[in-house]
Design an enzyme around this catalytic site. Structure first.
Site, mmCIF file in Angstrom:
data_model
loop_
_atom_site.group_PDB
_atom_site.id
_atom_site.type_symbol
_atom_site.label_atom_id
_atom_site.label_comp_id
_atom_site.label_asym_id
_atom_site.label_seq_id
_atom_site.Cartn_x
_atom_site.Cartn_y
_atom_site.Cartn_z
ATOM 1 N N HIS A 217 14.636 15.168 30.361
ATOM 2 C CA HIS A 217 14.266 14.562 31.640
ATOM 3 C C HIS A 217 15.248 13.336 32.055
ATOM 4 O O HIS A 217 14.703 12.826 32.998
ATOM 5 C CB HIS A 217 12.713 13.701 31.420
ATOM 6 C CG HIS A 217 11.777 14.693 30.820
ATOM 7 N ND1 HIS A 217 11.608 14.968 29.540
ATOM 8 C CD2 HIS A 217 10.897 15.567 31.534
ATOM 9 C CE1 HIS A 217 10.600 15.972 29.236
ATOM 10 N NE2 HIS A 217 10.177 16.338 30.466
ATOM 11 N N HIS A 401 9.153 6.620 36.625
ATOM 12 C CA HIS A 401 7.949 5.794 36.658
ATOM 13 C C HIS A 401 7.479 5.468 38.130
ATOM 14 O O HIS A 401 6.389 5.632 38.367
ATOM 15 C CB HIS A 401 8.248 4.671 35.880
ATOM 16 C CG HIS A 401 6.707 3.877 35.833
ATOM 17 N ND1 HIS A 401 5.759 4.413 35.053
ATOM 18 C CD2 HIS A 401 6.284 2.653 36.463
ATOM 19 C CE1 HIS A 401 4.588 3.558 35.274
ATOM 20 N NE2 HIS A 401 4.984 2.505 36.141
ATOM 21 N N GLY A 402 8.456 5.106 38.987
ATOM 22 C CA GLY A 402 7.963 4.741 40.337
ATOM 23 C C GLY A 402 7.808 5.822 40.941
ATOM 24 O O GLY A 402 6.777 5.775 41.708
ATOM 25 N N ILE A 403 8.426 6.925 40.969
ATOM 26 C CA ILE A 403 8.141 8.280 41.435
ATOM 27 C C ILE A 403 6.921 8.724 41.133
ATOM 28 O O ILE A 403 6.136 9.199 42.102
ATOM 29 C CB ILE A 403 9.253 9.254 41.310
ATOM 30 C CG1 ILE A 403 10.685 8.944 41.856
ATOM 31 C CG2 ILE A 403 8.760 10.453 41.977
ATOM 32 C CD1 ILE A 403 11.831 9.767 41.580
ATOM 33 N N GLY A 404 6.536 8.740 39.742
ATOM 34 C CA GLY A 404 5.108 9.099 39.460
ATOM 35 C C GLY A 404 3.983 8.487 39.892
ATOM 36 O O GLY A 404 3.173 8.897 40.434
ATOM 37 N N THR A 444 2.802 10.383 31.488
ATOM 38 C CA THR A 444 1.799 9.345 30.645
ATOM 39 C C THR A 444 1.303 8.466 31.542
ATOM 40 O O THR A 444 -0.191 8.239 31.431
ATOM 41 C CB THR A 444 2.571 8.568 29.683
ATOM 42 O OG1 THR A 444 3.345 9.352 28.851
ATOM 43 C CG2 THR A 444 1.707 7.683 28.905
ATOM 44 N N SER A 445 1.815 7.983 32.756
ATOM 45 C CA SER A 445 1.081 6.995 33.544
ATOM 46 C C SER A 445 0.156 7.667 34.292
ATOM 47 O O SER A 445 -0.979 7.201 34.634
ATOM 48 C CB SER A 445 2.293 6.506 34.594
ATOM 49 O OG SER A 445 2.736 7.238 35.297
ATOM 50 N N GLY A 486 -4.352 7.135 24.113
ATOM 51 C CA GLY A 486 -3.081 7.046 23.967
ATOM 52 C C GLY A 486 -2.192 6.472 22.673
ATOM 53 O O GLY A 486 -1.220 6.687 22.667
ATOM 54 N N ASP A 556 8.309 -3.641 30.570
ATOM 55 C CA ASP A 556 7.786 -2.177 30.568
ATOM 56 C C ASP A 556 7.398 -2.055 31.832
ATOM 57 O O ASP A 556 6.613 -2.808 32.499
ATOM 58 C CB ASP A 556 6.724 -2.105 29.611
ATOM 59 C CG ASP A 556 6.106 -0.717 29.529
ATOM 60 O OD1 ASP A 556 6.737 0.323 29.185
ATOM 61 O OD2 ASP A 556 5.041 -0.659 30.107
#
Length: 583
Positions: A217, A401-404, A444-445, A486, A556
């Site tokens: 990834h 993370h930002g894209i997701g 995960t997010s 989680g 995080d």
């Protein structure tokens, strides 16, 4: 870099459409991915694989006779949602049970596990085998924590062959586990990969250097060295893979039989791979190993990453028979499949996801309207901060993370807007917004925000006016459910580090008699402070866990994004508008 796209946010959807139209001989599109377009004369155990898009031919390219029966396809580098996995599994199931198999990443584990439970509740026997072949991601004594990279192929192929030969679910699970135990991989990269529409790669490698132990990834490597010669790279691979375990999965290192899979990760050319493989073959034979059916090419990629991985599958008689069994898929073929015995699979009409919106009270519908405003504001906040969230995620993670979060927030806001027009109540709106967020964000997010919204929606329902006490109970329940789901605890450097103080502070202030705007404001401040303090923590879970000290000094991203969202909502609540949500 990746150059061809229409809208970057639509890239995965456009890619799936083109893939299915180009490969209708093997696959048909279903919600969440693809399943076989033909079926065998006799029902088989359904082998359902999957993961994020951007790794072709993993995962959809491995669907066809003799290999997988379906592939759940998440967004770019993001796991498919539980909803998507369940859909593909149901479309692939033929009455003999389902085996789910995928790389061992936190988001995939969350979503596939949830799908497995949903299938089991409906009486479908469902098992899971996670792939854990990457030797650099955890030591041998913690092999269960290792992530899955190109070794996915060997596990999927063995499981699919067993299913095609009539094994029952116990048997398919057994050989898939054995293949995983006997598979070892190591990857390296010379440059990072760039997502469609992104200006910069997810990570970089200094000129003339090579990252060792990277993930598919775009996770940065765990070590770094000067770029070796092709022979030097082959020697590094073989030294590390043979040293990892004297007897992998019960195989004998001396005199054993191995399948080598030399995999290009995106932009390393076949000619270069052949140069490396010549030395790989020499070294394996010098070690007294017999090479069986070597594979050189692209089997699990990472967009345009310049990188290479080597996988070794240690065979026994049964695994060798299964590895060499016929298979015919868009990207992997061996032997001769009896196509005459196959029949077309009937298409199932997709259900209207928004049909039958439950009736709601006027108070709940008004609350739903206000919640839709909150989700719209959330979308704007995440759009504003997406680049920064990606930047901090890239330091010790994979940078997406930002894209997701953008994908998830946009999908949830759009779903909420549509449901308000249909008169939905707060519970229905939150539940379906949760599905939309999880489906589009993946990872995960996506899973955790789906849990948060769904749990809150279950507490608020569609009939009662929304009260501070109801919000308190819903947020506390969401906090508990996320931790149970989680497995993260406070101190693991995850979203939980901000969620728990937010929920606890909110509950305490409501119990003291504060209004919801007052309680939410205090809770948002607690979440923001807690998110900032995660910079001092070492990661205990997730992809960043492998990178140790790289994560120190950086907050995080999951905790930061939660703090941003609840702060945005606090500002809207504090405006004092007279609504059932804000009273």
């Amino acid at each position: 870099m990746t150059r061809l796209w229409n809208e970057p946010a639509d890239f995965a959807d456009d890619m799936v459409d083109g893939f299915v139209r180009a490969n209708g001989r093997w696959v048909r599109k279903v919600y969440g991915g693809v399943t076989r377009s033909t079926q065998a004369a006799q029902p088989e155990v359904a082998v359902v694989i999957g993961g994020g898009s951007g790794h072709y031919p993993a995962f959809a390219g491995l669907v066809g006779p003799g290999l997988a029966h379906g592939a759940a396809m998440g967004n770019l580098f993001a796991s498919p949602s539980a909803h998507q996995v369940e859909s593909v599994a149901r479309a692939s199931h033929r009455g003999r049970g389902v085996l789910l198999s995928y790389g061992n990443y936190a988001g995939d584990v969350l979503h596939f596990s949830e799908a497995q439970e949903a299938l089991r509740k409906d009486g479908i026997d469902c098992r899971t085998v996670t792939v854990t072949d990457d030797i650099f991601s955890a030591p041998p004594q913690e092999a269960e924590k290792r992530r899955g990279i190109a070794g996915d192929l060997t596990v999927f192929k063995v499981a699919g062959a067993a299913a095609s030969l009539g094994y029952d679910l116990d048997g398919v699970e057994r050989v898939a586990r054995l293949a995983n135990e006997r598979t070892r991989s190591l990857g390296v990269a010379f440059t990072g990969c760039t997502m469609p529409g992104a200006a910069e790669p997810l990570f970089t490698v200094p000129e003339g250097r090579m990252a060792i132990g990277l993930g598919i990834h775009g996770e940065p490597g765990l070590d770094e060295t000067d770029i070796p010669t092709a022979n030097g790279l082959a020697e590094l691979f073989i030294e590390q893979l043979l040293a990892d375990a004297e007897v992998p999965g019960g195989a004998s290192k001396s005199g054993g039989r191995v399948v080598p899979v030399l995999n290009g990760l995106g932009s390393v050319k076949s000619e270069e791979l052949f140069v490396v493989y010549a030395r790989v073959a020499d070294l394996l034979e010098s070690a007294g190993l017999t090479i069986v059916d070597p594979q050189v090419g692209e089997f699990c990629t990472s967009f345009d990453m310049a990188g290479v991985s080597l996988t070794l599958l240690w065979l026994d008689d049964e695994l060798e028979r299964l590895w060499l069994a016929p298979a015919d898929t868009p990207a992997f073929r061996c032997g001769a499949v009896d196509h005459a015995s196959l029949t077309p699979t009937a298409d199932d009409a997709d259900a209207d996801e928004r049909a039958n919106v439950p009736s709601a009270s006027a108070a709940s519908s008004e609350a739903a309207r206000r919640i839709a405003e909150f989700l719209g504001a959330t979308r704007e906040t995440i759009d504003e901060h997406a680049d920064e969230l990606g930047r901090i995620d890239a330091i010790a993670g994979d940078g997406d993370h930002g894209i997701g979060m953008q994908r998830g927030a946009r999908a949830a806001a759009a779903e909420a807007e549509a449901l308000v027009e249909l008169g939905a109540g707060a519970g229905t709106l939150l539940s379906r917004a949760a599905d939309a967020w999880a489906d589009r964000a993946g990872g995960t997010s996506g899973a955790l925000w789906g849990v948060i919204l769904r749990t809150l929606g279950e507490r608020l329902g569609d009939t009662e006016a929304v009260s501070p006490e109801g919000v308190r109970d819903g947020v506390l329940s969401a906090s508990e459910t996320v931790r149970s789901y989680g497995k993260a605890r406070v101190g693991d450097k995850t979203l939980v580090d901000a969620l728990v103080p937010f929920a606890d502070t909110l509950a305490a202030r409501v119990d003291e008699g504060a209004s919801l705007p007052e309680a939410w404001e205090a809770a948002a401040q607690a979440a923001t402070t807690a998110a900032e303090r995660t910079a001092d923590l070492m990661p205990g879970l997730g992809r960043a866990r492998s990178h140790g000290e790289k994560a120190l000094g950086v907050p995080d991203p999951g905790a930061v994004s939660l703090a941003l969202i609840v702060t945005t909502i606090a500002a809207l609540l504090s405006r004092g508008e007279r609504t059932d949500v804000a009273r």
